[in-house]
Design an enzyme around this catalytic site. Structure first.
Site, PDB file in Angstrom:
ATOM      1  N   ASP A  21      -2.237   5.750   7.051  1.00  0.00           N
ATOM      2  CA  ASP A  21      -2.590   7.032   7.659  1.00  0.00           C
ATOM      3  C   ASP A  21      -3.298   6.744   8.987  1.00  0.00           C
ATOM      4  OD1 ASP A  21      -2.989   9.820   7.834  1.00  0.00           O
ATOM      5  OD2 ASP A  21      -4.760   9.786   6.586  1.00  0.00           O
ATOM      6  N   GLU A  34       0.835  -1.203   0.000  1.00  0.00           N
ATOM      7  CA  GLU A  34       0.000   0.000   0.000  1.00  0.00           C
ATOM      8  C   GLU A  34       0.872   1.257   0.000  1.00  0.00           C
ATOM      9  OE1 GLU A  34      -2.375   1.619  -0.726  1.00  0.00           O
ATOM     10  OE2 GLU A  34      -3.909   1.901   0.803  1.00  0.00           O
ATOM     11  N   ASP A  35       0.306   2.337  -0.483  1.00  0.00           N
ATOM     12  CA  ASP A  35       1.072   3.581  -0.560  1.00  0.00           C
ATOM     13  C   ASP A  35       1.250   4.219   0.821  1.00  0.00           C
ATOM     14  OD1 ASP A  35      -1.632   4.288  -0.334  1.00  0.00           O
ATOM     15  OD2 ASP A  35      -1.632   5.675  -2.028  1.00  0.00           O
ATOM     16  N   PHE A  77      -0.498  16.477   3.513  1.00  0.00           N
ATOM     17  CA  PHE A  77      -0.996  15.733   2.361  1.00  0.00           C
ATOM     18  C   PHE A  77       0.116  15.567   1.333  1.00  0.00           C
ATOM     19  CE2 PHE A  77      -3.651  14.496  -1.150  1.00  0.00           C
ATOM     20  CZ  PHE A  77      -4.569  13.682  -0.502  1.00  0.00           C
ATOM     21  N   ARG A 113      -0.290  11.766  -9.834  1.00  0.00           N
ATOM     22  CA  ARG A 113       0.264  10.416  -9.674  1.00  0.00           C
ATOM     23  C   ARG A 113       1.545  10.212 -10.461  1.00  0.00           C
ATOM     24  NH1 ARG A 113      -3.763   7.261  -7.249  1.00  0.00           N
ATOM     25  NH2 ARG A 113      -5.885   7.774  -7.882  1.00  0.00           N
TER      26      ARG A 113
END
Ligand code: IMP
Ligand code: MG
Length: 186
Positions: free
Chosen positions: A109, A105-106, A158, A171
């Site tokens: 959070d 996963e990126d 962010f 992206r």
């Protein structure tokens, strides 16, 4: 380094992790994962869309044979913060019973998304289930999720680039940036 982009007001991107820093860390993670899974059949489960660039680089740096599947999840709502509900948009095609599964996963959070996915996949009885994230925002954690492999701890804020988006943009940036929203829009 600051880069002005002409979209959604005067959004500013500040370099957080250079492409060289990311590439070097991905290589290190790949070496570690290759060692840990030597002699095992590894199935990488990428979480679309954000993880696809990381996954593509990671898998090519692995020194063991792997297979790949994808899931796509969405947290309910839109924008810069994830809301409290996850739904499955694309599920795994393959069975994971008895397989060694590594979720890729990126960003970890609050942990809502990965907590949901871990629970869902654990119920399908894999031989093992681990988690690899490129970025972790530890300060934001609301669920007790700890990655087995982690690229970088990053501060709250962010981020975009290297597969990671804001409203499906940015992206394609090769490095990772912190995005600042114009204060008039905040
Ligand atoms: P969590 O469920 O709160 O852990 O959020 C994880 C998901 O939210 C990630 O898979 C990302 O898709 C998204 N996300 C969290 N932080 C960011 C960010 O800084 N940029 C882009 N997406 C983010
Ligand atoms: Mg995501």
């Amino acid at each position: 380094m600051k880069m002005q982009v002409n979209t959604q007001g005067h959004t500013t991107l500040s370099l957080l992790l250079s492409r060289e820093a990311v590439a070097a860390r991905v290589k290190e993670l790949a070496i570690q994962i290759s060692r840990d899974y030597t002699g095992k059949d590894l199935l990488l489960v990428g979480v679309l869309k954000g993880a696809f660039v990381f996954l593509a680089d990671l898998m090519r740096a692995l020194e063991i044979p792997v297979q790949v599947e994808f899931v796509r999840l969405a947290s309910y709502g839109k924008g810069a913060t994830s809301a409290g509900h996850v739904r499955v948009i694309l599920d795994l095609e393959a069975s994971i019973v008895g397989r060694h599964v590594l979720i890729v996963e990126d960003i970890l959070d609050t942990g809502l998304t990965l907590g949901f996915l871990l629970e869902r996949l654990r119920a399908r009885q894999p031989a093992s289930l681990k988690l690899c994230v490129l970025l972790s925002k530890r300060i934001r954690r609301a669920y007790d999720i700890t990655p087995d492999y982690k690229g970088f701890d990053v501060p709250d804020g962010f981020v975009v680039g290297y597969g990671i988006d804001y409203a499906d943009r940015y992206r394609s940036l090769p490095a990772i940036y912190t995005l600042s929203f114009p204060s008039s829009d905040a």
